[in-house]
Design an enzyme around this catalytic site. Structure first.
Site, PDB file in Angstrom:
ATOM      1  N   ASP A  99       0.815  -1.226   0.000  1.00 32.88           N
ATOM      2  CA  ASP A  99       0.000   0.000   0.000  1.00 32.88           C
ATOM      3  C   ASP A  99       0.844   1.269   0.000  1.00 32.88           C
ATOM      4  OD1 ASP A  99      -2.209  -1.738   0.337  1.00 32.88           O
ATOM      5  OD2 ASP A  99      -1.854  -1.750   2.497  1.00 32.88           O
ATOM      6  N   HIS A 109      -3.753  -1.832  -6.338  1.00 32.03           N
ATOM      7  CA  HIS A 109      -3.090  -0.643  -6.859  1.00 32.03           C
ATOM      8  C   HIS A 109      -4.135   0.372  -7.293  1.00 32.03           C
ATOM      9  CE1 HIS A 109       0.714  -3.141  -8.019  1.00 32.03           C
ATOM     10  NE2 HIS A 109       0.507  -3.049  -6.727  1.00 32.03           N
ATOM     11  N   THR A 162      -5.522 -11.538   3.115  1.00 35.78           N
ATOM     12  CA  THR A 162      -6.574 -10.884   2.337  1.00 35.78           C
ATOM     13  C   THR A 162      -7.667 -11.877   1.936  1.00 35.78           C
ATOM     14  OG1 THR A 162      -5.365 -11.327   0.303  1.00 35.78           O
ATOM     15  CG2 THR A 162      -4.935  -9.213   1.367  1.00 35.78           C
TER      16      THR A 162
HETATM   17  P1  IMP Z   1      -1.995 -12.796   1.796  1.00 34.27           P
HETATM   18  O1  IMP Z   1      -1.032 -12.222   0.820  1.00 34.27           O
HETATM   19  O2  IMP Z   1      -3.433 -12.563   1.412  1.00 34.27           O
HETATM   20  O3  IMP Z   1      -1.699 -14.228   2.128  1.00 34.27           O
HETATM   21  O4  IMP Z   1      -1.831 -12.002   3.183  1.00 34.27           O
HETATM   22  C1  IMP Z   1      -0.650 -12.102   3.975  1.00 34.27           C
HETATM   23  C2  IMP Z   1      -0.345 -10.763   4.634  1.00 34.27           C
HETATM   24  O5  IMP Z   1       0.097  -9.846   3.630  1.00 34.27           O
HETATM   25  C3  IMP Z   1      -1.549 -10.101   5.317  1.00 34.27           C
HETATM   26  O6  IMP Z   1      -1.083  -9.368   6.434  1.00 34.27           O
HETATM   27  C4  IMP Z   1      -2.043  -9.125   4.260  1.00 34.27           C
HETATM   28  O7  IMP Z   1      -2.761  -8.053   4.829  1.00 34.27           O
HETATM   29  C5  IMP Z   1      -0.728  -8.684   3.642  1.00 34.27           C
HETATM   30  N1  IMP Z   1      -0.819  -8.227   2.265  1.00 34.27           N
HETATM   31  C6  IMP Z   1      -0.776  -8.980   1.149  1.00 34.27           C
HETATM   32  N2  IMP Z   1      -0.822  -8.209   0.068  1.00 34.27           N
HETATM   33  C7  IMP Z   1      -0.862  -6.945   0.478  1.00 34.27           C
HETATM   34  C8  IMP Z   1      -0.878  -5.680  -0.192  1.00 34.27           C
HETATM   35  O8  IMP Z   1      -0.822  -5.568  -1.423  1.00 34.27           O
HETATM   36  N3  IMP Z   1      -0.930  -4.586   0.614  1.00 34.27           N
HETATM   37  C9  IMP Z   1      -0.932  -4.669   1.970  1.00 34.27           C
HETATM   38  N4  IMP Z   1      -0.891  -5.822   2.627  1.00 34.27           N
HETATM   39  C10 IMP Z   1      -0.867  -6.956   1.895  1.00 34.27           C
END
Ligand code: IMP
Length: 446
Positions: free
Chosen positions: A18, A46, A135
């Site tokens: 982010d 994005h 997410t």
């Molecule tokens: P996952 O990628 O959905 O498995 O999430 C794993 C961790 O990464 C969690 O804490 C999510 O909130 C974080 N996360 C994954 N992608 C993003 C992103 O693009 N922005 C912010 N946090 C992310």
């Protein structure tokens, strides 16, 4: 970037995602022929603002908003077919046509409905001990299947559906049994529904699918310019982030080679995108977090709510320790500092310039999450500025206190800042006088 250098560039986030990578990729796009995603999936969010319009992209490279560029989704990305088609359809409704300009790797892995279900079950199940705060887009379970191999489905499998179907029936059956046993409930997965929907999606995706590795290697060989677009953020990197509170892929420029299918010598410039303060969504250690009214104020001023999940983001002061760590790890050559405008109006602005663990000074984040949770931040405080900077066009015009703050960011991270963002629009960007940046500056003001 000097005139003589014709390298390829990678844009990555230096924190926990982010950071505003979408805006920077969109700006830099002008100077490149290809825009390439190499990691992650629909977990990324994005936001790109063009004029009055705001586009939220998850799986598609930000380059799709520029039809004359070729946008590539590389083999390191995990693709949810219905999510990517939904994004394509959503853009079409707003007059942005996605066709020949999008190429999807035949080697990318497919996020299946049971991956999303497993992600949700694992997060909501108390007995699993310690959720990640994902997410819930099925990213982790899909990458886990990729490593397991026998239960993985790739985009090229979707192109040969008749041979995939019997294997898929076995995989879905095994998933139903496995998930039901692990989560102690009768998990429903209707294989016929899954197959019918996947078959329809596969037919629509077919025209985009190709060997994108070969495409990009040819692009390199023929002098075309490539912009690699990192998703998530360095501190969410599977190997180097704040494990286990990380995502499941490599999020730095070091992962461009495997994730895009090009040589490790391809990237020569790495733009590290980071905010003038810090945010994090999901669980995990966050040393410079402000659990007080200052953190709340940053959240409101900066509109810090997730693009993908809408969750409020945790907020804190800029953390120079992790930014320096990320910049060094990923070979960052220049910094794009985002959201400087959000810090206007604070009496004082803080920066975490050091870590103390159990009474000792440390210079890099420790590996173990328990230690990282115990780290105390060493804050340096700076006088704030009250002026609205959101229409400032040059570094010189910024308030003295803002300039002093930027100089401290540069010295603490050890990398020059070449872009300062003071608002969501393209025009709200202060761009340094470097080759590619000057071209972009001209393009943005034309
Ligand atoms: P996952 O990628 O959905 O498995 O999430 C794993 C961790 O990464 C969690 O804490 C999510 O909130 C974080 N996360 C994954 N992608 C993003 C992103 O693009 N922005 C912010 N946090 C992310």
């Amino acid at each position: 970037m000097s005139n003589s250098e014709q390298g390829h560039t990678c844009v990555v986030g230096l924190a926990w995602g982010d950071e505003g990578k979408g805006k920077i990729v969109d700006l830099l796009c002008e100077c490149y022929d290809f825009v390439v995603r190499f990691n992650g999936g629909a977990n990324a969010g994005h936001t790109v603002c063009i004029g009055d319009e705001s586009f939220a992209l998850h799986l598609l490279p930000s380059g799709v908003l520029h039809p004359e560029k070729t946008s590539v989704v590389g083999p390191g990305v995990v693709i949810d077919p219905s999510a990517i088609l939904e994004e394509i359809d959503g853009l079409a409704k707003r007059g942005v046509r996605v066709g020949e300009n999008l190429r999807i790797s035949d080697r990318a892995h497919v996020v299946m409905p049971y991956h999303k279900l497993e992600d949700q079950l694992s997060e909501s199940s108390a007995q699993q001990g310690g959720q990640i705060g994902t997410t819930a887009r099925g990213i982790g379970p899909c990458y886990a299947d990729k490593m397991r191999r026998t239960s993985a489905v790739r985009i090229c499998d979707l192109m040969n559906f008749d041979s995939l179907e019997p294997r898929l029936r076995e995989i879905v059956c095994a998933k139903r049994v496995g998930l039901s046993a692990v989560y102690g409930q009768d998990v429903v997965l209707d294989v016929d529904v899954i197959i019918a929907s996947l078959r329809a999606d596969a037919a629509r995706l077919k025209s985009f699918v190709t060997d994108t590795g070969v495409l990009l290697q040819e692009a390199v060989a023929t002098g075309r310019r490539i912009l690699f677009e990192g998703a998530n953020g360095t501190l969410l990197d599977i190997d180097h982030g704040t494990y286990p509170y990380v995502t499941s892929s490599g999020t730095t420029a070091n992962s461009v080679a495997p994730g895009a299918g090009v040589s490790a010598r391809t990237v020569s410039h790495v733009v590290g995108v980071t905010k003038a303060y810090a945010t994090r969504v999901g669980r995990g250690p966050f040393v410079s977090e402000l659990n007080n009214e200052i953190g709340d104020h940053i959240r409101t001023q900066g509109n810090e709510f997730g693009t993908t999940t809408g969750r409020p983001r945790r907020c804190g002061w800029f953390d120079a320790v992790v930014n320096r760590y990320s910049a060094s790890l990923g070979g960052v050559t220049e910094i794009a500092l985002m959201h400087l405008d959000t810090l206007s109006g604070f009496d004082e602005v803080g920066m975490c310039v050091g870590y103390r663990l159990d009474g000792r000074d440390i210079t890099t984040p420790p590996a173990h999450v328990d230690q990282l949770e115990r780290v105390e931040p060493v804050f340096e405080m700076f006088p704030g500025w009250s002026e609205d900077v959101s229409r400032v066009g040059t570094i010189e015009e910024l308030p003295e206190n803002a300039k002093r703050y930027l100089r401290r960011v540069e010295s603490a991270v050890g990398v020059p800042i070449t872009i300062v963002s003071v608002g969501p629009e393209r025009s709200q960007t202060i761009i340094g006088a470097t080759c590619a940046m000057t071209e972009v500056n001209d393009a943005a003001s034309s």
